[in-house]
Design a protein around this motif. Structure first.
Motif, PDB file in Angstrom:
ATOM      1  N   ILE A 145      -4.632  -3.702   7.982  1.00  0.00           N
ATOM      2  CA  ILE A 145      -4.004  -3.013   6.857  1.00  0.00           C
ATOM      3  C   ILE A 145      -4.946  -1.916   6.360  1.00  0.00           C
ATOM      4  O   ILE A 145      -6.149  -2.143   6.232  1.00  0.00           O
ATOM      5  N   GLN A 146      -4.398  -0.730   6.126  1.00  0.00           N
ATOM      6  CA  GLN A 146      -5.183   0.393   5.596  1.00  0.00           C
ATOM      7  C   GLN A 146      -4.638   0.745   4.223  1.00  0.00           C
ATOM      8  O   GLN A 146      -3.462   1.092   4.071  1.00  0.00           O
ATOM      9  N   ILE A 147      -5.502   0.664   3.206  1.00  0.00           N
ATOM     10  CA  ILE A 147      -5.142   0.929   1.815  1.00  0.00           C
ATOM     11  C   ILE A 147      -5.897   2.168   1.362  1.00  0.00           C
ATOM     12  O   ILE A 147      -7.111   2.259   1.542  1.00  0.00           O
ATOM     13  N   MET A 148      -5.180   3.124   0.785  1.00  0.00           N
ATOM     14  CA  MET A 148      -5.818   4.366   0.344  1.00  0.00           C
ATOM     15  C   MET A 148      -5.437   4.643  -1.109  1.00  0.00           C
ATOM     16  O   MET A 148      -4.257   4.633  -1.466  1.00  0.00           O
ATOM     17  N   SER A 149      -6.470   4.869  -1.941  1.00  0.00           N
ATOM     18  CA  SER A 149      -6.263   5.071  -3.380  1.00  0.00           C
ATOM     19  C   SER A 149      -5.426   3.944  -3.965  1.00  0.00           C
ATOM     20  O   SER A 149      -4.499   4.162  -4.758  1.00  0.00           O
ATOM     21  N   ASP A 150      -5.749   2.719  -3.543  1.00  0.00           N
ATOM     22  CA  ASP A 150      -5.118   1.488  -4.032  1.00  0.00           C
ATOM     23  C   ASP A 150      -3.650   1.354  -3.629  1.00  0.00           C
ATOM     24  O   ASP A 150      -2.917   0.548  -4.217  1.00  0.00           O
ATOM     25  N   ILE A 151      -3.205   2.108  -2.615  1.00  0.00           N
ATOM     26  CA  ILE A 151      -1.826   2.007  -2.131  1.00  0.00           C
ATOM     27  C   ILE A 151      -1.845   1.623  -0.654  1.00  0.00           C
ATOM     28  O   ILE A 151      -2.396   2.359   0.170  1.00  0.00           O
ATOM     29  N   LYS A 185     -10.353   6.673  -2.175  1.00  0.00           N
ATOM     30  CA  LYS A 185     -10.873   5.355  -1.845  1.00  0.00           C
ATOM     31  C   LYS A 185     -10.081   4.793  -0.670  1.00  0.00           C
ATOM     32  O   LYS A 185      -8.848   4.820  -0.678  1.00  0.00           O
ATOM     33  N   VAL A 186     -10.794   4.294   0.347  1.00  0.00           N
ATOM     34  CA  VAL A 186     -10.144   3.756   1.541  1.00  0.00           C
ATOM     35  C   VAL A 186     -10.658   2.345   1.807  1.00  0.00           C
ATOM     36  O   VAL A 186     -11.864   2.108   1.840  1.00  0.00           O
ATOM     37  N   ASP A 187      -9.734   1.402   1.978  1.00  0.00           N
ATOM     38  CA  ASP A 187     -10.065   0.012   2.315  1.00  0.00           C
ATOM     39  C   ASP A 187      -9.292  -0.354   3.579  1.00  0.00           C
ATOM     40  O   ASP A 187      -8.077  -0.156   3.636  1.00  0.00           O
ATOM     41  N   VAL A 188      -9.991  -0.894   4.574  1.00  0.00           N
ATOM     42  CA  VAL A 188      -9.330  -1.295   5.818  1.00  0.00           C
ATOM     43  C   VAL A 188      -9.807  -2.693   6.203  1.00  0.00           C
ATOM     44  O   VAL A 188     -11.007  -2.987   6.133  1.00  0.00           O
TER      45      VAL A 188
END
Length: 362
Positions: A125-131, A294-297
């Motif tokens: 899952i890739q989340i960017m700017s909390d989306i 912000k990027v969360d993977v």
């Protein structure tokens, strides 16, 4: 005097609040690297290697205006708390998953073979700017050459989902990196011990330290008949920076968790691997306008089958960490994941994907 007292109470509350810790419900030991999700499905942050929730993480939780928080860890059952309950809980306890893996991974190892073949379920899952913007899962086969640890991977089936919000992003600056995870070299004990200092600790545990700076990076530990590996490649308090093509990239956190089907952690290797997870948190800064994203993977792999073979049954290969633009599958493979460590996605994230992401079909 009242003002002084109020300030003192406020500071005391902030101190206590910042020291919330996540613990094992059975052993009462702290649990490192626990992910915290909001009710919208975004990854708010991760606890440190001591299982402590920092003041910054607490502030992010409050700022998110979430009504619930979900705590996620590879070897523990997910836990959901209301925000009010969370605020008044100095200790959050998680229940461990009972790991019984032998029934799916015991395979006679021949004296000579060409490839170690691992077949498993992956999801990312890739989340960017909390989306949450991109989600991909599927079945993949890995062929590992034992002498060189060279890995060839082939996707057998997969689903890809995209958020329409992704159309607002310039692919030049924001690449899609959700996809199939690779296996880091330090999944092998020999490679790990050559690159880091390993020191004995209590309760059949080895602590892992950076050789140059002497900073603790994680640990290897026995857990019943298995070994658990937890490693922080990049720590929140020591981010790494890089720049390219008009972008400033700051790696804030990179965590790797793994479980092996052996209780002798000094022999672990890919032939013992049954589960692994990577979490990456970083910021993209576009230099020309100063915008920061912000990027969360996250990447996970659950072993389904293992074999030692001399020929590859899958033709061709696919790239790691690369998002496929179209789904391709024949059956509902995601409904039959035979791995004791498998848990569905956090319900908030699962709901968000169902309501806001669209499957990319042919």
């Amino acid at each position: 005097m009242k003002k002084i007292y109020f300030v003192f109470v406020l500071l005391l509350h902030s101190f206590v609040y910042s020291q919330q810790v996540i613990k094992d419900s059975l052993s009462l030991e702290s649990i490192p690297f626990v992910e915290v999700y909001s009710d919208k499905g975004d990854l708010i942050g991760v606890t440190d290697k001591e299982g402590v929730m920092s003041m910054d993480l607490n502030a992010e939780i409050i700022k998110s205006n979430t009504s619930t928080v979900t705590f996620v860890h590879s070897t523990f059952k997910d836990k959901v708390l209301t925000i009010d309950w969370f605020k008044n809980s100095p200790v959050v306890v998680l229940n461990p998953i009972v790991i019984e893996l032998n029934e799916i991974v015991i395979v006679a190892k021949p004296n000579a073979y060409k490839y170690l073949k691992l077949k498993g379920y992956f999801r990312s899952i890739q989340i960017m700017s909390d989306i949450p913007l991109y989600y991909m899962d599927g079945i993949a086969e890995y062929y590992i050459t034992p002498d060189s640890d060279k890995v060839i991977m082939k996707i057998l089936s997969s689903r890809s989902f995209e958020n329409k919000e992704s159309a607002k992003l310039d692919p030049k600056y924001f690449p899609i990196i959700a996809g199939v995870p690779s296996f880091e070299n330090f999944s092998d004990y020999k490679v790990l011990s050559s690159g880091y200092d390993l020191k004995n600790a209590e309760k059949e545990t080895k602590l892992i330290f950076d050789k140059k700076e002497g900073i603790e990076k994680g640990f290897l530990s026995k857990s019943n008949d298995n070994s658990v590996f937890q490693f922080e490649l990049i720590a929140l308090n020591n981010p790494k920076k890089a720049g390219f093509l008009g972008i400033e990239l700051q790696y804030n956190n990179h965590i790797v968790n793994a479980v092996y089907d052996t209780n002798d952690y000094e022999t672990i290797g890919l032939d013992d691997l049954v589960y692994t997870k990577e979490t990456k948190l970083f910021h993209y800064k576009i230099k020309k306008n100063g915008d920061v994203t912000k990027v969360d993977v996250t990447y996970e792999f659950f072993l389904l089958d293992k074999d030692f073979v001399n020929e590859k049954t899958s033709k061709g290969s696919d790239s790691f960490y690369k998002f496929k633009k179209e789904s391709s599958y024949q059956d509902n493979y995601w409904e039959h994941i035979n791995n004791a460590l498998f848990q569905p996605l956090p319900k908030s994230l699962e709901k968000y994907i169902e309501e806001n992401l669209t499957e990319m079909k042919e």
